[in-house]
Design a protein around this motif. Sequence first.
Motif, mmCIF file in Angstrom:
data_model
loop_
_atom_site.group_PDB
_atom_site.id
_atom_site.type_symbol
_atom_site.label_atom_id
_atom_site.label_comp_id
_atom_site.label_asym_id
_atom_site.label_seq_id
_atom_site.Cartn_x
_atom_site.Cartn_y
_atom_site.Cartn_z
ATOM 1 N N HIS A 381 0.829 -1.473 -0.649
ATOM 2 C CA HIS A 381 0.166 0.060 -0.422
ATOM 3 C C HIS A 381 0.797 1.150 -0.153
ATOM 4 C CE1 HIS A 381 -2.254 3.386 2.294
ATOM 5 N NE2 HIS A 381 -3.970 2.521 1.518
ATOM 6 N N ARG A 384 2.741 1.554 -2.995
ATOM 7 C CA ARG A 384 2.230 1.932 -4.408
ATOM 8 C C ARG A 384 1.547 3.824 -4.145
ATOM 9 N NH1 ARG A 384 -2.200 -2.383 -6.559
ATOM 10 N NH2 ARG A 384 -2.100 -3.687 -4.374
ATOM 11 N N THR A 385 1.241 4.507 -2.878
ATOM 12 C CA THR A 385 1.138 5.880 -3.166
ATOM 13 C C THR A 385 1.703 6.410 -4.394
ATOM 14 O OG1 THR A 385 0.034 4.934 -1.018
ATOM 15 C CG2 THR A 385 0.593 7.377 -1.719
ATOM 16 N N PRO A 386 2.875 6.576 -3.675
ATOM 17 C CA PRO A 386 4.332 7.443 -4.521
ATOM 18 C C PRO A 386 4.253 6.985 -6.147
ATOM 19 C CG PRO A 386 5.116 6.325 -3.686
ATOM 20 C CD PRO A 386 4.102 6.214 -2.117
ATOM 21 N N ASN A 388 1.447 6.041 -8.005
ATOM 22 C CA ASN A 388 0.203 6.503 -8.234
ATOM 23 C C ASN A 388 0.521 7.971 -9.237
ATOM 24 O OD1 ASN A 388 -2.601 7.067 -8.840
ATOM 25 N ND2 ASN A 388 -2.302 8.352 -7.276
ATOM 26 N N GLY A 389 1.791 8.905 -8.390
ATOM 27 C CA GLY A 389 2.309 10.270 -8.781
ATOM 28 C C GLY A 389 3.376 9.980 -9.907
ATOM 29 N N GLY A 392 1.173 8.187 -13.626
ATOM 30 C CA GLY A 392 0.057 9.493 -13.456
ATOM 31 C C GLY A 392 0.507 10.483 -13.996
ATOM 32 N N PHE A 393 1.588 10.980 -13.630
ATOM 33 C CA PHE A 393 2.367 12.310 -14.177
ATOM 34 C C PHE A 393 3.318 11.492 -15.032
ATOM 35 C CE2 PHE A 393 1.425 14.940 -10.247
ATOM 36 C CZ PHE A 393 0.592 16.179 -11.138
ATOM 37 N N GLU A 395 2.685 9.723 -18.048
ATOM 38 C CA GLU A 395 1.297 9.110 -18.393
ATOM 39 C C GLU A 395 0.932 10.341 -18.980
ATOM 40 O OE1 GLU A 395 -0.912 4.981 -17.934
ATOM 41 O OE2 GLU A 395 -1.192 7.105 -16.911
ATOM 42 N N PHE A 396 0.911 11.182 -18.133
ATOM 43 C CA PHE A 396 0.030 13.256 -18.510
ATOM 44 C C PHE A 396 0.788 13.630 -18.664
ATOM 45 C CE2 PHE A 396 -0.946 17.326 -16.710
ATOM 46 C CZ PHE A 396 -2.438 16.952 -16.786
ATOM 47 N N LEU A 398 3.563 12.368 -21.435
ATOM 48 C CA LEU A 398 3.502 11.837 -22.771
ATOM 49 C C LEU A 398 2.645 12.262 -23.236
ATOM 50 C CD1 LEU A 398 4.967 8.509 -21.409
ATOM 51 C CD2 LEU A 398 5.632 9.893 -22.914
ATOM 52 N N ASP A 399 0.985 11.885 -22.827
ATOM 53 C CA ASP A 399 0.065 12.777 -23.402
ATOM 54 C C ASP A 399 0.592 13.858 -23.999
ATOM 55 O OD1 ASP A 399 -0.678 9.895 -23.372
ATOM 56 O OD2 ASP A 399 -2.146 10.355 -21.608
ATOM 57 N N LEU A 417 7.998 5.983 -17.252
ATOM 58 C CA LEU A 417 6.889 5.160 -16.896
ATOM 59 C C LEU A 417 7.245 3.569 -16.726
ATOM 60 C CD1 LEU A 417 3.202 5.523 -16.729
ATOM 61 C CD2 LEU A 417 3.710 5.157 -19.671
ATOM 62 N N LEU A 424 5.544 -1.737 -10.916
ATOM 63 C CA LEU A 424 3.862 -1.547 -9.845
ATOM 64 C C LEU A 424 3.825 -3.591 -9.920
ATOM 65 C CD1 LEU A 424 1.302 -0.648 -9.125
ATOM 66 C CD2 LEU A 424 1.243 0.028 -11.325
ATOM 67 N N LEU A 431 2.062 -8.798 -3.095
ATOM 68 C CA LEU A 431 1.318 -8.694 -2.731
ATOM 69 C C LEU A 431 -0.098 -9.812 -3.342
ATOM 70 C CD1 LEU A 431 -0.534 -7.185 -0.768
ATOM 71 C CD2 LEU A 431 -1.503 -5.911 -3.076
ATOM 72 N N LEU B 17 -2.624 15.556 -8.839
ATOM 73 C CA LEU B 17 -2.959 14.534 -10.063
ATOM 74 C C LEU B 17 -4.308 14.625 -10.855
ATOM 75 C CD1 LEU B 17 -1.177 12.521 -12.681
ATOM 76 C CD2 LEU B 17 -1.944 10.654 -11.121
ATOM 77 N N THR B 109 -4.775 7.454 -15.093
ATOM 78 C CA THR B 109 -5.063 9.214 -15.867
ATOM 79 C C THR B 109 -5.946 9.130 -17.471
ATOM 80 O OG1 THR B 109 -3.176 9.007 -17.331
ATOM 81 C CG2 THR B 109 -3.472 9.560 -14.956
#
Lengths: 604, 130
Positions: A381, A384-386, A388-389, A392-393, A395-396, A398-399, A417, A424, A431, B17, B109
């Motif tokens: 857990h 996974r939290t960091p 996510n950043g 996520g960023f 991908e954000f 790259l898009d 990525l 992950l 897990l 995010l 995302t």
Amino acid sequence: MRLPDGHNRETADAIIEIDPRGVVLSWSSSAEQIFGYSSSEATGRSLRELLFIDDHDSEPALTQEICIYEALRRRKDGSLLQVNVSRRLFRDGAGKLTHGVYAKRDITPLKVARDAKEVRTRFGALLESVPDATLIANPLGRIVLANSEAERTFGYEHAQLVGLPVEALLPERFRQSHVQHRSGFARQPRTRAMGRGLELFGRRRNGDEFPVEISLAPLQTDEGLMVMSAVRDITDRQKAEQKFRGLLESAPDAMVIVGSDGRIALVNSQLEHLFGYPREQLLNQPVEMLVPERFRAAHDGHRASFFRQPRTRAMGAGRVLHGQRRDGSEFPVEISLSPLETGEGLFVSAAIRDATERRRFEQSLQDASRLKSEFLATMSHELRTPLNGIIGFSEFLLDGKAGELNDRQREFLGDVLVSGQHLLRLINDVLDLSKIEAGRMDLVRESFPVAAAVEEVCSIASSAVRDKRIRLRQHISPDIATVTLDRRRFSQILFNLVSNALKFTDEGTVDVKVSRAGPSLQLQVVDTGIGISAQDLPRLFVEFQQLDSGASRRHQGTGLGLALTRRLAELQGGSVQVQSTPGRGSTFTVLLPLGAPETAGGDA
Amino acid sequence: MGITVLAIDDDPVNLKLAAEVLQADGHDVIRAADAEQALRLLDQHAPDLVLTDIAMPGMSGLELTRRLKADPRYRHLPVVAMTASAMKGDESRILEAGCDAYLAKPLDTRRLAMQITAILADHRQPGRKA
């Protein structure tokens, strides 16, 4: 006749004078010799008290002036003798008894000869047919008959044995008490074993001692109560027992030998220590004394069933068994049982091991495993939290959501990525493994079309290896269309195998084959890759074992994929197997039981 | 057709995010760093949907959801949970607390905005599952 105790000398008659009350007035020197009392010891004492065997002994009433009779009398040393008595009474003028005179002759040898003749006629042939050394002693305790086995055992010739007091066959130290035991037997004559629970010894003519077992039987004859004794030399048996005891003592476990009556026959010192009882408190007691009270009734039945079907086995397989110490405390035990055939019947030998330490160890292992699983779940857990950043960023960006990137920026961000996604997957695998280990992995069975699931997995897996010249082909057998399985776990297994095959294949084909194998679904992934050497196969499904780990590591991976695949398959009651030829390729085969009925192929 | 989302996460990067992704898709996002702040912001704004992290110091996302669902003013406001945990029982705890849907972290995302609008549309549909 020669006797060893010195009473074979020809002696004159003992002359004894008594007063009317039976008190000794005079005691001749031959009386001293025959009866062992000196004149001063005897004078003034009651004749009855001196010579009679017990209070029931009698002599002819003091009415006849002169009488002659035979009687059994006792010497000072307790030994018995047969006497021939001539008694004469003297009276005064008024007819009142003044004194009596006895002339007593020791006729023991005569009595022995008479008895010997009698019993030889009656029992001689019978005795020879008995395998044990067997003797008959007359009321005087003298041997009157012995079979040849007795001669052999004790080292005498027959003529030497007859007439011997039976005590001559005992070690010196037991003789005195034996005389008393013998008169005890005469009072309560019945067939029985001698000295039950005691260690008995015989003595050969040459002085050697040997352990014996003796059984006694009374023989009523015209010459009085005789005793037949069967004597068994148990030297060999004791040696064997000694050997067995030695063996028992050398065993690492506590051992108890129990008879079919449930009583303890033998224990070793390990058992004494384990249960806290001294040996003598255990022997001959019901073995249930070692079992906690609440299990005793059931134990009785278990024991009976063991004796009905005796075979070596663990006791109460799969159950926790308990022993109870002398102080009442209980402890877990492991017990293995073996039947023990002996000359005295069937016994069971139980080896008992204190399982306290093992249980404690197992418990601590379980605790450690649970803590590890909880730790991994928490860590997953937190990790996974960091991510996510990071993911996520990446991908954000790259898009192009935050503006256009140049090619180098795009490439490097792509690396971020891919690395994040790899991390992950690793976390998810860890897990999943920890969930399975902790027994927290739930299976959700559902019906789904197997072809669609395979297609989905193959398209995701192959997108990662677009650069390679590999053909990924699917073969779905027509007799299997819809299956009822945990779809997510099915896809996970297939994904792991396909991505593994693609990773280790540089060119050629990877075939995915799905078919029915009896009650199971058979999933095969066949590649033409580098293969796996025979010595590496056992490590293949072990967590964190990467076969090419080390400096030359070329293939990126978590080292968890195949381990997780195996665990997932086993969780569903299935299995994974692999066949491989180095340089030629590998075939992974998964079998998953199809629990619920599924529809057959559509083209049938 | 932008909607207004109240996003709550104690992790500032994750909050940023979620907000940036939704804003890039043309939605309005009100950001709260904890549940208490979220409750205050609810009075000032009228979001169409609440997107909340679960494990937060102070009031958890589950507790926040329970409060909203117990309050007549916000009962009909859809709540979407975000969680990085994946243990057995999490899903049912989230749904029992009254969340209308939940998303696993890391967030996807490329699909987040679509997922949010789909949940909202589903929620507004008459005759939906209670």
